[in-house]
Design a protein around this motif. Structure first.
Motif, mmCIF file in Angstrom:
data_model
loop_
_atom_site.group_PDB
_atom_site.id
_atom_site.type_symbol
_atom_site.label_atom_id
_atom_site.label_comp_id
_atom_site.label_asym_id
_atom_site.label_seq_id
_atom_site.Cartn_x
_atom_site.Cartn_y
_atom_site.Cartn_z
ATOM 1 N N SER A 116 19.111 45.093 -26.938
ATOM 2 C CA SER A 116 20.580 45.753 -27.573
ATOM 3 C C SER A 116 20.187 46.889 -28.716
ATOM 4 O O SER A 116 20.922 48.038 -29.478
ATOM 5 C CB SER A 116 20.311 44.060 -29.151
ATOM 6 N N CYS A 117 18.827 47.245 -29.162
ATOM 7 C CA CYS A 117 18.953 48.514 -29.729
ATOM 8 C C CYS A 117 19.018 49.828 -28.628
ATOM 9 O O CYS A 117 19.289 50.485 -29.904
ATOM 10 C CB CYS A 117 17.208 48.644 -30.273
ATOM 11 N N LEU A 118 18.780 49.179 -27.188
ATOM 12 C CA LEU A 118 18.701 50.074 -26.709
ATOM 13 C C LEU A 118 21.018 50.062 -26.069
ATOM 14 O O LEU A 118 20.758 51.562 -25.223
ATOM 15 C CB LEU A 118 18.776 50.511 -25.431
ATOM 16 N N LEU A 119 21.265 49.487 -26.755
ATOM 17 C CA LEU A 119 23.266 49.624 -26.515
ATOM 18 C C LEU A 119 23.134 49.336 -25.236
ATOM 19 O O LEU A 119 24.198 49.345 -24.446
ATOM 20 C CB LEU A 119 23.180 51.261 -26.462
ATOM 21 N N LYS A 120 22.350 48.493 -24.633
ATOM 22 C CA LYS A 120 22.692 47.486 -23.533
ATOM 23 C C LYS A 120 23.933 46.254 -24.122
ATOM 24 O O LYS A 120 24.529 46.240 -22.544
ATOM 25 C CB LYS A 120 21.694 46.759 -23.240
ATOM 26 N N PHE A 121 24.315 46.054 -25.167
ATOM 27 C CA PHE A 121 25.253 45.439 -25.272
ATOM 28 C C PHE A 121 26.619 45.379 -25.401
ATOM 29 O O PHE A 121 27.228 44.973 -26.466
ATOM 30 C CB PHE A 121 25.165 44.088 -26.213
ATOM 31 N N SER A 122 26.969 46.882 -25.019
ATOM 32 C CA SER A 122 27.940 47.333 -25.726
ATOM 33 C C SER A 122 29.239 46.876 -25.046
ATOM 34 O O SER A 122 28.445 46.190 -23.881
ATOM 35 C CB SER A 122 27.750 48.685 -25.981
ATOM 36 N N SER A 123 30.585 47.310 -24.869
ATOM 37 C CA SER A 123 31.185 46.631 -24.396
ATOM 38 C C SER A 123 31.680 48.131 -22.842
ATOM 39 O O SER A 123 32.020 47.689 -22.173
ATOM 40 C CB SER A 123 32.358 47.260 -25.224
ATOM 41 N N SER A 124 30.832 48.886 -23.111
ATOM 42 C CA SER A 124 30.804 49.797 -22.232
ATOM 43 C C SER A 124 29.216 49.292 -21.098
ATOM 44 O O SER A 124 30.061 49.799 -19.428
ATOM 45 C CB SER A 124 29.715 51.072 -22.024
ATOM 46 N N GLY A 125 28.872 47.718 -21.102
ATOM 47 C CA GLY A 125 27.905 47.459 -19.975
ATOM 48 C C GLY A 125 28.738 45.804 -19.185
ATOM 49 O O GLY A 125 30.099 45.635 -19.426
ATOM 50 N N SER A 126 28.495 46.501 -18.207
ATOM 51 C CA SER A 126 29.458 44.884 -17.387
ATOM 52 C C SER A 126 29.019 43.559 -17.031
ATOM 53 O O SER A 126 27.915 44.070 -17.670
ATOM 54 C CB SER A 126 29.374 45.104 -15.874
ATOM 55 N N SER A 127 29.805 43.236 -17.665
ATOM 56 C CA SER A 127 29.751 41.478 -17.696
ATOM 57 C C SER A 127 28.286 40.862 -16.791
ATOM 58 O O SER A 127 27.670 40.045 -16.873
ATOM 59 C CB SER A 127 30.973 40.792 -17.778
ATOM 60 N N GLN A 128 28.891 41.449 -15.480
ATOM 61 C CA GLN A 128 28.153 40.839 -14.343
ATOM 62 C C GLN A 128 26.612 41.057 -14.815
ATOM 63 O O GLN A 128 25.443 40.060 -14.350
ATOM 64 C CB GLN A 128 28.627 41.511 -12.763
ATOM 65 N N ALA A 129 26.689 42.739 -14.991
ATOM 66 C CA ALA A 129 24.898 43.246 -15.291
ATOM 67 C C ALA A 129 24.524 42.278 -17.103
ATOM 68 O O ALA A 129 23.154 42.172 -16.728
ATOM 69 C CB ALA A 129 25.328 44.962 -16.052
ATOM 70 N N ILE A 130 24.785 41.909 -17.667
ATOM 71 C CA ILE A 130 24.671 41.375 -18.562
ATOM 72 C C ILE A 130 24.106 39.657 -18.714
ATOM 73 O O ILE A 130 23.450 39.360 -18.830
ATOM 74 C CB ILE A 130 25.477 41.665 -19.819
ATOM 75 N N ASP A 131 24.676 40.068 -17.298
ATOM 76 C CA ASP A 131 24.313 37.905 -17.650
ATOM 77 C C ASP A 131 23.135 37.843 -16.653
ATOM 78 O O ASP A 131 22.516 36.590 -16.059
ATOM 79 C CB ASP A 131 25.868 37.443 -16.129
ATOM 80 N N ALA A 132 23.007 38.775 -15.488
ATOM 81 C CA ALA A 132 22.116 38.637 -14.862
ATOM 82 C C ALA A 132 20.699 39.381 -15.497
ATOM 83 O O ALA A 132 19.631 38.993 -14.816
ATOM 84 C CB ALA A 132 22.309 39.996 -13.307
ATOM 85 N N MET A 133 20.912 39.855 -16.769
ATOM 86 C CA MET A 133 19.805 40.804 -16.590
ATOM 87 C C MET A 133 18.170 39.354 -17.202
ATOM 88 O O MET A 133 17.112 39.786 -17.361
ATOM 89 C CB MET A 133 19.928 41.195 -18.315
ATOM 90 N N PHE A 134 18.801 38.312 -17.965
ATOM 91 C CA PHE A 134 17.986 37.480 -18.154
ATOM 92 C C PHE A 134 16.837 36.503 -16.681
ATOM 93 O O PHE A 134 15.849 37.368 -16.706
ATOM 94 C CB PHE A 134 18.718 36.086 -19.192
#
Length: 450
Positions: A116-134
């Motif tokens: 989150s500090c590296l801005l990985k959860f900003s609006s520019s990030g794809s939902s697929q990438a965020i969902d698969a991160m875990f």
């Protein structure tokens, strides 16, 4: 050298509250709210923490302060005869085993805070990438183990500083900060468009949702949320002053835990309703669903960073208490210095925790009864060992200890000198400890194995 102890009542209450407040409050309580009817579950939960959990916690407080020992030998010190001494080994093993896999989750939290500090959860990030991160992170062979080790190291450093300079001082800082941060998130969540439905879901009970399963779920959450049945409350109670008011401290601990769980529910449930997200997702609620929600909010990474900072604080306060129990045992019974005891616990927990972490990836093929190693730790401890340990304590206090000894710990006076009001409440508490608490624990135990 005398036994360490808490310096102030406020410090002891915050330390005990910190032990109770943990990751389960942030993801398990909102998940249970969503799964079991919202407001109806909340009402039953309040009933359970007062009627069931308070007597159990008081029993552990009584044993800890009366024995003036850690979890391993407190009961044996009070009653050296009979079969009770076996409880000591169980009371040290449970928190240590829990620490091993709990710090794995703590490592995940640390990783998500960094992301989150590296801005990985900003609006520019794809939902697929965020969902698969875990899944991508937890199945790796190295990164989760490293973050598990970093979280465990932070916990070890705090415990190394001791009861007053480590646990108490850090609790005085972490607990108010934790409540403040979660309150900020709750306010932001409840002011989102569409959040009113989530607020109504929490505070408007639908009594048609009440079933026996809801009662069992509420009792289970009350039991596990407050760290009873783990030897922690016994160890912490041994650090209390002899004139400390046990019912007041237990009530403050339970209220703090409930208040934080309610704030966490108000921080998570409304935002899920606002975005049309499902609520019953367990671990995925914190590490999959919420990051996806944050990515759709303005300044999402900032909100995510604040949230995961709060989650990290909650994880640390609970990990501290889990770490302290085996350290206390090494110091009391192996005459080990605190520094060396912390090192021993750190090394073993690091190795065992690494195996738990690897069970999501390289060791995922190793299963017992269809469960990976991590799941077996969680399932066995939560469904078998904790209820059994809690049952032993309430049976000991309710049926074995002398009533005068119990009265002296609760009211600081023997049964013969209690005033009428104290005598009434003493009878109520003894009845709850002897009958209500054991039956509730048996119900939780049976619900976990049927």
């Amino acid at each position: 050298m005398g036994r360490e102890g808490f310096k102030s009542n406020l410090g002891s209450i915050l330390a005990l509250a910190g032990s109770a407040v943990g990751l389960g409050n942030i993801w398990r309580f909102p998940y249970m709210l969503g799964e079991y009817g919202g407001g109806a579950f909340l009402l039953i939960y309040v009933f359970c923490i007062i009627v069931v959990t308070l007597p159990i916690m008081l029993s552990e407080f009584i044993v800890g302060r009366r024995g003036n020992r850690g979890a391993f030998s407190a009961i044996y010190h009070i009653e050296p005869r009979g079969p009770w001494k076996f409880y000591g080994s169980l009371a040290v093993f449970i928190p240590f085993a829990t620490l091993c896999y709990y710090c794995v989750i703590g490592g995940w939290t640390l990783y998500y805070l960094l992301q989150s500090c590296l801005l990985k959860f900003s609006s520019s990030g794809s939902s697929q990438a965020i969902d698969a991160m875990f899944d991508n992170f937890t199945t790796q062979p190295l990164a989760p183990v490293v973050f598990h080790g970093l979280f465990l190291l932070a916990t070890a450093i705090i415990i190394k500083w001791g009861v007053r300079n480590g646990i108490e001082k850090c609790s005085k800082i972490m607990m108010p900060l934790l409540f403040f941060v979660m309150l900020l998130i709750a306010v932001r969540s409840m002011t989102l468009p569409g959040a009113a439905k989530g607020i109504g879901f929490i505070f408007n009970p639908d009594f048609s949702k009440i079933t026996p399963q809801v009662f069992l779920a509420a009792m289970g959450q009350a039991f596990y949320s407050l760290s009873v049945g783990m030897g922690i409350m016994i160890t912490y109670a041994s650090y209390l002053d002899h004139d400390a008011n046990l019912p007041r401290i237990a009530s403050c601990t339970i209220f703090s835990d409930f208040l934080f769980a309610l704030i966490a529910g108000c921080a998570i449930i409304p935002v899920l309703f606002a975005f049309g997200m499902p609520t019953g997702q367990g671990t995925g609620l914190v590490f999959k669903t919420l990051p996806l929600v944050f990515s759709q909010l303005p300044l999402g990474s900032v909100i995510a960073a604040v949230f995961f900072f709060a989650v990290l604080l909650a994880a640390l306060t609970s990990a501290m208490s889990l770490f302290e129990v085996p350290v206390s045992w090494l110091m009391e019974h192996k005459h080990t210095s605190r520094n060396r005891a912390c090192l021993y616990v750190f090394i073993v927990a690091l190795v065992v925790g690494a195996v738990c972490s690897l069970s999501f990836g390289p060791l995922s093929h190793v299963t017992v009864a269809g469960k990976i190693i991590f799941e077996m730790f969680d399932y066995t401890i939560g469904n078998y060992l904790m209820p059994f340990a809690g049952l032993v304590v309430v049976l000991f206090v309710g049926w074995k200890m002398h009533k005068s000894d119990v009265s002296e710990e609760i009211f600081l006076s023997s049964t013969s000198t209690l005033n009428p009001k104290q005598a009434f409440w003493f009878k109520v508490l003894v009845f709850a400890i002897k009958y209500i608490a054991p039956l509730a624990i048996l119900a939780i135990f049976l619900s976990g194995i049927i």
